[in-house]
Design a protein around this motif. Structure first.
Motif, mmCIF file in Angstrom:
data_model
loop_
_atom_site.group_PDB
_atom_site.id
_atom_site.type_symbol
_atom_site.label_atom_id
_atom_site.label_comp_id
_atom_site.label_asym_id
_atom_site.label_seq_id
_atom_site.Cartn_x
_atom_site.Cartn_y
_atom_site.Cartn_z
ATOM 1 N N THR A 1 102.455 65.138 -30.850
ATOM 2 C CA THR A 1 103.325 64.993 -32.021
ATOM 3 C C THR A 1 104.224 63.765 -31.885
ATOM 4 O OG1 THR A 1 103.320 67.386 -32.288
ATOM 5 C CG2 THR A 1 105.043 66.161 -33.442
ATOM 6 N N ALA A 2 104.921 63.670 -30.757
ATOM 7 C CA ALA A 2 105.818 62.538 -30.545
ATOM 8 C C ALA A 2 105.034 61.228 -30.543
ATOM 9 C CB ALA A 2 106.568 62.709 -29.221
ATOM 10 N N GLY A 3 103.876 61.240 -29.889
ATOM 11 C CA GLY A 3 103.058 60.034 -29.818
ATOM 12 C C GLY A 3 102.651 59.549 -31.200
ATOM 13 N N LEU A 4 102.181 60.481 -32.047
ATOM 14 C CA LEU A 4 101.751 60.086 -33.386
ATOM 15 C C LEU A 4 102.907 59.512 -34.198
ATOM 16 C CD1 LEU A 4 99.303 62.950 -34.398
ATOM 17 C CD2 LEU A 4 98.768 60.545 -34.083
ATOM 18 N N MET A 5 104.081 60.146 -34.079
ATOM 19 C CA MET A 5 105.231 59.646 -34.847
ATOM 20 C C MET A 5 105.602 58.233 -34.401
ATOM 21 S SD MET A 5 107.500 63.090 -34.917
ATOM 22 C CE MET A 5 108.033 63.747 -36.476
ATOM 23 N N VAL A 6 105.630 58.026 -33.087
ATOM 24 C CA VAL A 6 105.983 56.701 -32.578
ATOM 25 C C VAL A 6 104.947 55.664 -33.024
ATOM 26 C CG1 VAL A 6 106.204 55.325 -30.482
ATOM 27 C CG2 VAL A 6 107.336 57.542 -30.629
ATOM 28 N N VAL A 7 103.663 56.046 -32.913
ATOM 29 C CA VAL A 7 102.605 55.113 -33.323
ATOM 30 C C VAL A 7 102.727 54.779 -34.813
ATOM 31 C CG1 VAL A 7 100.121 54.953 -33.728
ATOM 32 C CG2 VAL A 7 100.965 55.693 -31.512
ATOM 33 N N GLU A 8 103.040 55.794 -35.627
ATOM 34 C CA GLU A 8 103.185 55.534 -37.065
ATOM 35 C C GLU A 8 104.286 54.491 -37.314
ATOM 36 O OE1 GLU A 8 104.696 58.654 -39.651
ATOM 37 O OE2 GLU A 8 103.521 57.871 -41.326
ATOM 38 N N LEU A 9 105.410 54.661 -36.619
ATOM 39 C CA LEU A 9 106.517 53.721 -36.821
ATOM 40 C C LEU A 9 106.133 52.317 -36.346
ATOM 41 C CD1 LEU A 9 109.598 55.917 -35.848
ATOM 42 C CD2 LEU A 9 108.745 55.335 -38.120
ATOM 43 N N ILE A 10 105.445 52.232 -35.194
ATOM 44 C CA ILE A 10 105.027 50.919 -34.688
ATOM 45 C C ILE A 10 104.085 50.242 -35.695
ATOM 46 C CG2 ILE A 10 103.668 49.753 -32.899
ATOM 47 C CD1 ILE A 10 104.779 51.795 -30.898
ATOM 48 N N LEU A 11 103.120 51.032 -36.210
ATOM 49 C CA LEU A 11 102.182 50.467 -37.177
ATOM 50 C C LEU A 11 102.904 49.952 -38.423
ATOM 51 C CD1 LEU A 11 99.172 52.954 -37.015
ATOM 52 C CD2 LEU A 11 99.277 50.601 -36.167
ATOM 53 N N LEU A 12 103.949 50.684 -38.842
ATOM 54 C CA LEU A 12 104.702 50.260 -40.029
ATOM 55 C C LEU A 12 105.429 48.947 -39.778
ATOM 56 C CD1 LEU A 12 106.041 53.706 -41.273
ATOM 57 C CD2 LEU A 12 104.567 52.128 -42.531
ATOM 58 N N VAL A 13 106.012 48.822 -38.586
ATOM 59 C CA VAL A 13 106.712 47.574 -38.255
ATOM 60 C C VAL A 13 105.713 46.418 -38.196
ATOM 61 C CG1 VAL A 13 107.991 46.380 -36.445
ATOM 62 C CG2 VAL A 13 108.613 48.725 -37.072
ATOM 63 N N LEU A 14 104.531 46.676 -37.564
ATOM 64 C CA LEU A 14 103.515 45.622 -37.470
ATOM 65 C C LEU A 14 103.009 45.214 -38.857
ATOM 66 C CD1 LEU A 14 101.409 46.736 -34.374
ATOM 67 C CD2 LEU A 14 103.144 44.931 -34.521
ATOM 68 N N ARG A 15 102.832 46.237 -39.719
ATOM 69 C CA ARG A 15 102.338 45.947 -41.063
ATOM 70 C C ARG A 15 103.336 45.036 -41.802
ATOM 71 N NH1 ARG A 15 100.523 50.529 -45.528
ATOM 72 N NH2 ARG A 15 100.164 49.110 -47.260
ATOM 73 N N ARG A 16 104.613 45.358 -41.654
ATOM 74 C CA ARG A 16 105.640 44.562 -42.317
ATOM 75 C C ARG A 16 105.640 43.122 -41.776
ATOM 76 N NH1 ARG A 16 110.063 44.413 -45.219
ATOM 77 N NH2 ARG A 16 111.680 42.997 -44.494
ATOM 78 N N ARG A 17 105.533 42.996 -40.446
ATOM 79 C CA ARG A 17 105.503 41.655 -39.846
ATOM 80 C C ARG A 17 104.311 40.871 -40.362
ATOM 81 N NH1 ARG A 17 106.912 42.563 -33.668
ATOM 82 N NH2 ARG A 17 109.031 43.316 -33.949
#
Lengths: 248, 149, 52
Positions: free
Chosen positions: C26-42
């Protein structure tokens, strides 16, 4: 339509974009606080369960994730319906922004349920009505995402996705009431509107705090994604160019 | 195109729902089995409570026998294998297998069905004393929705 | 307090695999989702931002 102007003020991406950033930061902060408090209550204050021992502690993420999986779907279908009815640009973007987070929580609900079912029920998976309908929910999210990805024109993708999302809404009450309507291996609801909760108070509080934590997390993540979608789709408009320039 | 999509989705939704109604009768109660409502000659599941005092391990060490009850009817069950942690007398159970001609259910899988009550052991003990033997509380597990279907 | 020691806490009454397996994913997926969102924005800012 003139009376609706105030209400629709934030329905244009140009004015919603900066607001979404403030909201994402605020709800993200709240999510961290609530999850930290919820986990502390769940692991250090809530007592051991009389039947399941410590394995029941999975409840503190399983139930919030399962609730979010259904709730996000309803919100997604709401925005999809708004998009079909009023043809506003923002509605489709919100529906698209909600789907991945909803799919993630559906997967988490299934995953944690499986890891909970093995030691308690004696099986990772059964095809009972509750588990099957939750799996169908995951497929609905995947179907929505795949359909949108397959159509190049964003407005057409929104409309096609909206139809799928709205038809799939029937599955949500089926998931929720499955444990009442059919024989299932999954137990009934511990927390419902119609009767008193069947959980010790500390356990219940820990679970509800985690529900709020997941809820706030979802809002923050969805708004972050909505901001990306707004910039992508409207990058040629004046307002987006300005934000792309400044990187705000 | 959208209208066609709606129609296709509505049809598939209807199919899923009817599959639900037909195939997802997850288990039959002993009363339903006694009334011959359970399928004959193929495997199915029965659900109920493990009758208190009925669990016996045979001398071979692997065969377990117990009685599944819904307090109206009883079905004797024989099973060889590992029982789940929450398999307890007086608690819910769902077991898959075949009903032999002698009326004994030959189980191939035994699953525990626990209730939705979460409480510390001390509270459970207090409740048990108030209820006498705990069977009354456990019966909640058994309430079969829509059994008049 | 539920736990006599940290090792007792990590053992989760014998259910460590199930409890920690749930929380880690659960924690891993949430963290990965946030990282992907930051990368997408960049990615968006890199592609369309700056000197356009």
């Amino acid at each position: 339509m003139s009376s609706g102007i105030n209400w629709f003020k934030f329905s244009s991406p140009a004015s919603f974009y900066p607001l979404a950033k403030k909201l994402a930061v605020g709800f993200g902060t709240l999510a961290v606080v609530f999850c930290a408090v919820g986990l502390y209550i769940g692991f250090f204050m809530a007592p051991t369960d009389h039947q399941q021992g410590e394995s029941y502690r999975i409840i503190f993420i399983h139930v919030p994730a399962a609730w979010m999986s259904m709730f996000i779907y309803l919100v997604m279908a709401f925005w999809a319906g708004m998009g079909l009815a009023f043809n506003t640009r923002l509605s489709g973007m919100m529906a698209s922004a909600l789907a991945p987070t909803g799919a993630m929580f559906t997967f988490i609900a299934l995953w944690t349920g499986s890891l909970w079912g093995k030691p308690t029920w004696g099986t990772w998976w059964v095809w009972d009505a509750r588990l099957t309908s939750e799996l169908i929910l995951l497929f609905l999210y995947f179907g929505f995402l795949a359909l949108q990805a397959a159509i190049d024109d964003p407005r057409r993708a929104d409309r096609a996705g909206a139809v799928l999302a709205l038809v799939g809404v029937v599955n949500v009450p089926i998931i929720y009431f499955s444990v009442k309507w059919w024989n299932t291996l999954h137990q009934g609801a511990s927390v419902s509107l119609s009767s008193a909760p069947t959980m010790a108070t500390t356990m219940l509080i820990g679970m509800l705090v985690m529900v709020f934590g997941f809820w706030f997390y979802s809002i923050a993540a969805v708004l972050m994604r909505a901001r990306c979608i707004m910039l992508e789709r409207e990058r040629n408009s004046e307002w987006a160019a300005q934000y792309l320039e400044s990187g705000a | 195109m959208i209208a066609g999509g709606v129609a296709a989705l509505a049809v598939s939704a209807a199919l899923v729902l009817s599959a639900f109604q037909k195939n997802l009768v997850f288990f039959f109660t002993p009363t339903q089995v006694a009334a011959n409502e359970a399928p004959q000659g193929r495997t199915f599941r029965i659900g109920g409570l493990v009758a208190p005092g009925s669990v016996k391990r045979r001398s071979d060490g692997v065969t377990v026998q117990f009685v599944v009850t819904d307090t109206a009817q009883n079905i004797p069950v024989v099973y060889q294998g590992i029982l789940p942690d929450l398999f307890r007398e007086g608690k819910g159970v769902v077991t898959q297998g075949r009903l032999g001609p002698d009326g004994v259910f030959q189980a191939s899988e035994v699953l525990a069905k626990h209730d939705e009550n979460y409480m510390p052991p001390e509270a459970a003990d207090a409740l048990k004393q108030a209820h006498g033997n705990g069977l009354n509380a456990a019966q909640k597990t058994l309430v079969v929705p829509g059994s008049g279907r | 307090m539920n736990w006599g020691s940290w090792s007792e806490f990590f053992a989760m009454g014998g259910y460590a695999l199930y409890v920690w397996g749930s929380y880690a994913v659960t924690a891993g997926l949430m963290v990965v989702e946030l990282i992907l969102l930051v990368l997408r924005r960049r990615g968006i800012l890199n592609r369309f931002g700056g000197k356009s």
